[in-house]
Design a protein around this motif. Structure first.
Motif, PDB file in Angstrom:
ATOM      1  N   GLU A 201      -3.395 -46.876  41.890  1.00 32.57           N
ATOM      2  CA  GLU A 201      -3.072 -45.728  41.035  1.00 32.57           C
ATOM      3  C   GLU A 201      -3.525 -46.030  39.620  1.00 32.57           C
ATOM      4  OE1 GLU A 201       0.948 -44.038  41.579  1.00 32.57           O
ATOM      5  OE2 GLU A 201       1.179 -45.565  43.136  1.00 32.57           O
ATOM      6  N   THR A 202      -4.176 -45.071  39.008  1.00 36.24           N
ATOM      7  CA  THR A 202      -4.652 -45.233  37.642  1.00 36.24           C
ATOM      8  C   THR A 202      -4.087 -44.113  36.767  1.00 36.24           C
ATOM      9  OG1 THR A 202      -6.686 -43.957  38.055  1.00 36.24           O
ATOM     10  CG2 THR A 202      -6.772 -46.346  38.452  1.00 36.24           C
ATOM     11  N   PRO A 203      -4.150 -44.249  35.436  1.00 40.55           N
ATOM     12  CA  PRO A 203      -3.478 -43.286  34.551  1.00 40.55           C
ATOM     13  C   PRO A 203      -4.024 -41.869  34.675  1.00 40.55           C
ATOM     14  CG  PRO A 203      -4.107 -45.268  33.353  1.00 40.55           C
ATOM     15  CD  PRO A 203      -4.759 -45.349  34.684  1.00 40.55           C
ATOM     16  N   MET A 204      -3.130 -40.900  34.465  1.00 39.91           N
ATOM     17  CA  MET A 204      -3.531 -39.500  34.441  1.00 39.91           C
ATOM     18  C   MET A 204      -3.676 -38.986  33.010  1.00 39.91           C
ATOM     19  SD  MET A 204      -1.249 -38.045  37.611  1.00 39.91           S
ATOM     20  CE  MET A 204      -1.975 -36.416  37.603  1.00 39.91           C
ATOM     21  N   MET A 205      -3.235 -39.776  32.037  1.00 37.84           N
ATOM     22  CA  MET A 205      -3.441 -39.438  30.633  1.00 37.84           C
ATOM     23  C   MET A 205      -4.332 -40.502  30.001  1.00 37.84           C
ATOM     24  SD  MET A 205       0.132 -37.833  29.218  1.00 37.84           S
ATOM     25  CE  MET A 205       1.110 -39.313  29.429  1.00 37.84           C
ATOM     26  N   HIS A 206      -5.439 -40.061  29.426  1.00 39.00           N
ATOM     27  CA  HIS A 206      -6.430 -40.967  28.862  1.00 39.00           C
ATOM     28  C   HIS A 206      -6.526 -40.787  27.351  1.00 39.00           C
ATOM     29  CE1 HIS A 206      -8.799 -41.135  32.958  1.00 39.00           C
ATOM     30  NE2 HIS A 206      -7.561 -41.599  33.047  1.00 39.00           N
ATOM     31  N   SER A 207      -6.829 -41.869  26.681  1.00 37.92           N
ATOM     32  CA  SER A 207      -7.023 -41.769  25.234  1.00 37.92           C
ATOM     33  C   SER A 207      -8.427 -41.281  24.894  1.00 37.92           C
ATOM     34  CB  SER A 207      -6.774 -43.134  24.576  1.00 37.92           C
ATOM     35  OG  SER A 207      -7.621 -44.114  25.146  1.00 37.92           O
ATOM     36  N   ILE A 208      -9.372 -41.454  25.847  1.00 37.74           N
ATOM     37  CA  ILE A 208     -10.752 -40.997  25.667  1.00 37.74           C
ATOM     38  C   ILE A 208     -11.166 -40.260  26.935  1.00 37.74           C
ATOM     39  CG2 ILE A 208     -13.156 -41.702  25.315  1.00 37.74           C
ATOM     40  CD1 ILE A 208     -12.062 -44.265  24.019  1.00 37.74           C
ATOM     41  N   THR A 219      -3.612 -32.896  25.317  1.00 39.15           N
ATOM     42  CA  THR A 219      -2.175 -32.852  25.101  1.00 39.15           C
ATOM     43  C   THR A 219      -1.826 -33.783  23.943  1.00 39.15           C
ATOM     44  OG1 THR A 219      -0.011 -33.046  26.167  1.00 39.15           O
ATOM     45  CG2 THR A 219      -1.656 -34.685  26.766  1.00 39.15           C
ATOM     46  N   GLN A 220      -0.567 -33.817  23.577  1.00 37.16           N
ATOM     47  CA  GLN A 220      -0.130 -34.602  22.416  1.00 37.16           C
ATOM     48  C   GLN A 220       1.023 -35.507  22.819  1.00 37.16           C
ATOM     49  OE1 GLN A 220      -1.451 -34.573  19.364  1.00 37.16           O
ATOM     50  NE2 GLN A 220       0.033 -35.931  18.365  1.00 37.16           N
ATOM     51  N   HIS A 221       0.899 -36.788  22.507  1.00 40.29           N
ATOM     52  CA  HIS A 221       1.994 -37.737  22.714  1.00 40.29           C
ATOM     53  C   HIS A 221       2.763 -37.838  21.400  1.00 40.29           C
ATOM     54  CE1 HIS A 221       4.284 -41.315  23.564  1.00 40.29           C
ATOM     55  NE2 HIS A 221       3.809 -41.362  24.802  1.00 40.29           N
ATOM     56  N   ASN A 222       3.960 -37.292  21.389  1.00 38.17           N
ATOM     57  CA  ASN A 222       4.708 -37.201  20.134  1.00 38.17           C
ATOM     58  C   ASN A 222       5.107 -38.574  19.596  1.00 38.17           C
ATOM     59  OD1 ASN A 222       4.547 -34.410  20.135  1.00 38.17           O
ATOM     60  ND2 ASN A 222       6.467 -34.157  21.252  1.00 38.17           N
ATOM     61  N   ALA A 223       5.617 -39.459  20.448  1.00 37.49           N
ATOM     62  CA  ALA A 223       6.098 -40.754  19.973  1.00 37.49           C
ATOM     63  C   ALA A 223       4.967 -41.581  19.378  1.00 37.49           C
ATOM     64  CB  ALA A 223       6.776 -41.513  21.114  1.00 37.49           C
ATOM     65  N   ARG A 226      -0.418 -39.151  18.785  1.00 42.54           N
ATOM     66  CA  ARG A 226      -1.867 -39.157  19.020  1.00 42.54           C
ATOM     67  C   ARG A 226      -2.226 -38.198  20.146  1.00 42.54           C
ATOM     68  NH1 ARG A 226      -3.368 -44.909  21.962  1.00 42.54           N
ATOM     69  NH2 ARG A 226      -2.514 -44.409  24.011  1.00 42.54           N
ATOM     70  N   GLU A 227      -3.471 -37.824  20.151  1.00 36.63           N
ATOM     71  CA  GLU A 227      -4.013 -36.904  21.142  1.00 36.63           C
ATOM     72  C   GLU A 227      -4.319 -37.663  22.425  1.00 36.63           C
ATOM     73  OE1 GLU A 227      -6.744 -33.295  19.881  1.00 36.63           O
ATOM     74  OE2 GLU A 227      -7.948 -35.062  20.324  1.00 36.63           O
ATOM     75  N   LEU A 228      -4.001 -37.049  23.565  1.00 41.29           N
ATOM     76  CA  LEU A 228      -4.359 -37.616  24.866  1.00 41.29           C
ATOM     77  C   LEU A 228      -5.045 -36.531  25.694  1.00 41.29           C
ATOM     78  CD1 LEU A 228      -1.123 -39.647  25.736  1.00 41.29           C
ATOM     79  CD2 LEU A 228      -3.341 -40.587  25.062  1.00 41.29           C
ATOM     80  N   PHE A 229      -5.768 -36.977  26.720  1.00 43.31           N
ATOM     81  CA  PHE A 229      -6.549 -36.069  27.555  1.00 43.31           C
ATOM     82  C   PHE A 229      -6.134 -36.238  29.015  1.00 43.31           C
ATOM     83  CE2 PHE A 229      -8.924 -37.397  23.865  1.00 43.31           C
ATOM     84  CZ  PHE A 229      -9.394 -36.202  23.336  1.00 43.31           C
ATOM     85  N   LEU A 230      -5.889 -35.118  29.698  1.00 40.24           N
ATOM     86  CA  LEU A 230      -5.621 -35.219  31.123  1.00 40.24           C
ATOM     87  C   LEU A 230      -6.878 -35.700  31.838  1.00 40.24           C
ATOM     88  CD1 LEU A 230      -3.490 -32.043  31.937  1.00 40.24           C
ATOM     89  CD2 LEU A 230      -2.740 -34.342  31.377  1.00 40.24           C
TER      90      LEU A 230
END
Length: 496
Positions: A201-208, A219-223, A226-230
């Motif tokens: 299993e690999t991440p569903m939210m990517h930084s790039i 999408t946006q990670h509030n904590a 920063r911006e994240l990408f599905l």
């Protein structure tokens, strides 16, 4: 829905709520202590072949079944109902002589859609229909809203997709599609594990955004602020695992692409992606073919299947180059034209295909292929020798560095799989990322970002490998003969 229908449903709802209140007063609403020991299909499989007399000799007693009432025929002191459980339908005979008379009186007011439990014995009617003779019945769940009409079904296609539970409740054929989907996915998983692949299993939210050329959801990670990408695709994370020492990995994953809706596209979709170190290009083509053939056999298909208007022979897969297919279907072009930017641009304009001035010959050639060839590839065809320009993660061919060691599989005029020898040269990959980053800066929303960590991973050394992505939704469409991707996704995205 007409006003009369709305009024009719409101009246039904009011009447059924009255019945529910009576059950509440007796403290018998929403029963939770009935566990059926038998399934409808199990009874048909075990005893359906026996005739009336043979079944009487067997004396099959002490059965219990539960399901939704889908048909009801009340005939004075005796009635027939058909209930539907997770496996199928079974008829039941309910007589005032076999159960408490007051319970039978209550039963006569039970409605289509109610979920009931039945204890009893098995017999066959004069018409040889397998039937449970009830000696005890219980109303488990009161249905407040009416089922879709039996013969009309869900005429409103919007309701079918937006309220899938009604579709599944009323249409065994729809339900069977999703049973087959599960069997197809199970077959794919079994094929992978049998060949020594490790499921990960690999991440569903990517930084790039990366792994494919497509517009991402943002999408946006509030904590972290920063911006994240599905995830567009799991590719770059799976290949990091090859660097780490796993040699065969796969993931049956959900991916997301911010694109339009169509009969072939849903923004959230399911893919199989697998990567094998030290694998060969030709061997991976064979393995991909075997995965599809095994999945088809798993749901009982023969070698020849029907998909819309086409008969498709899954025992015969051909391999053709992109150049040869373009020439075959565009006799106006010559082999020299396929690398001539001016000629390709002029020809693309004649096809009335929108294009950007920044496109090179490889991108234009692919557009011509998609416009003039793709929908004609009905029989299973692996298309090879794609331009490097449109294959940013693929390894260059040793003999011809302008093309990639890449294939795409087309069946029924639709892309089913994409695979290639992986690019493991960090410097070459960095240059291609730069090209993608430039395209993004020039306004290409589908271009990838520059993934510096992935370059660092490649600098540690990734073994030669072949990777493949197979679109599960389209594969299920093909193997179950469905025209729309919405018919193989339980809860598809729809316009408001």
């Amino acid at each position: 829905m007409s006003d009369s229908n709305i009024g009719g449903e409101a009246s039904i709802l009011e009447e059924r709520r009255r019945k529910l209140e009576e059950l509440r007063e007796q403290n018998i609403a929403f029963v939770n202590n009935f566990t059926p020991a038998n399934k409808a299909q199990e009874l048909h499989d075990s005893y359906g072949h026996l005739n009336k007399e043979e079944l009487e000799d067997k004396k099959i007693t002490n059965l219990s079944v539960a399901g939704r009432i889908v048909l009801k025929r009340v005939m004075g002191n005796a009635s027939f109902v058909t209930i539907r459980d997770g496996s199928g339908d079974i008829q039941a005979y309910i007589s005032k002589n076999n159960i408490d008379p007051d319970l039978y009186k209550n039963f006569k007011s039970w409605d289509l859609g109610d979920i009931i439990g039945i204890d009893g014995n098995l017999f066959k009617t004069k018409t040889e229909e397998l039937t449970v003779e009830a000696n005890s019945i219980v109303l488990i769940t009161k249905s407040l809203r009416p089922m879709p009409e039996k013969h009309k079904g869900l005429a409103d296609i919007e309701i079918k997709y937006r309220q899938r539970y009604l579709d599944l409740m009323s249409s065994p054929d729809s339900k069977e599609i999703f049973v087959k989907r599960s069997q197809i996915v199970s077959s794919i998983r079994a094929s992978m594990i049998e060949d020594g692949f490790l499921e990960v299993e690999t991440p569903m939210m990517h930084s790039i955004p990366g792994g494919a050329v497509a517009k991402p959801f943002i999408t946006q990670h509030n904590a972290l602020d920063r911006e994240l990408f599905l995830r567009i695709a799991p590719e770059l994370h799976l290949k990091r695992l090859l660097v780490g020492g796993f040699e065969k990995v796969f993931e049956i994953n959900r991916s997301f692409r911010n694109e339009g809706l169509s009969t072939r596209h849903n923004p959230e979709f399911t893919m199989l992606e697998f990567y094998a170190a030290f694998a060969t290009f030709d061997g991976t083509i064979d393995f991909t073919k075997n995965i599809i053939q095994s999945a088809s056999a798993a749901i009982g298909n023969n070698d020849e299947i029907q998909w819309d208007d086409d008969k498709i022979d899954l025992s015969n897969f051909s391999i053709k180059t992109l150049n040869n297919l373009v020439l075959e279907h565009n006799p106006e072009l010559s082999i020299d034209d396929l690398t001539n930017l001016e000629m390709l641009t002029s020809y693309l304009k004649s096809l009335k295909v929108p294009f950007k001035e920044s496109w090179g010959p490889g991108k234009i050639l692919l557009e011509i292929f998609e416009k003039t060839v793709e929908n004609k590839l009905i029989q299973p065809t692996f298309v090879t020798e794609y331009p490097v320009e449109v294959s940013p993660l693929s390894r260059r061919n040793n003999e011809n560095p302008a093309i990639a060691d890449r294939f795409e599989l087309f069946i029924g005029g639709k892309e089913i799989a994409n695979g290639f020898c992986e690019l493991n040269d960090p410097d070459d990959q960095a240059e291609r990322f730069k090209d993608q980053a430039k395209a993004k800066a020039d306004g290409d929303d589908e271009a990838m970002g520059f993934d510096e960590d992935y370059i660092i991973a490649l600098e540690h050394g990734m073994p030669p490998a072949v990777g493949v992505g197979i679109g599960i939704d389209r594969l299920v469409m093909m193997l179950t003969n469905q025209s729309s991707i919405r018919d193989v996704i339980l809860f598809p995205q729809l316009k408001s």
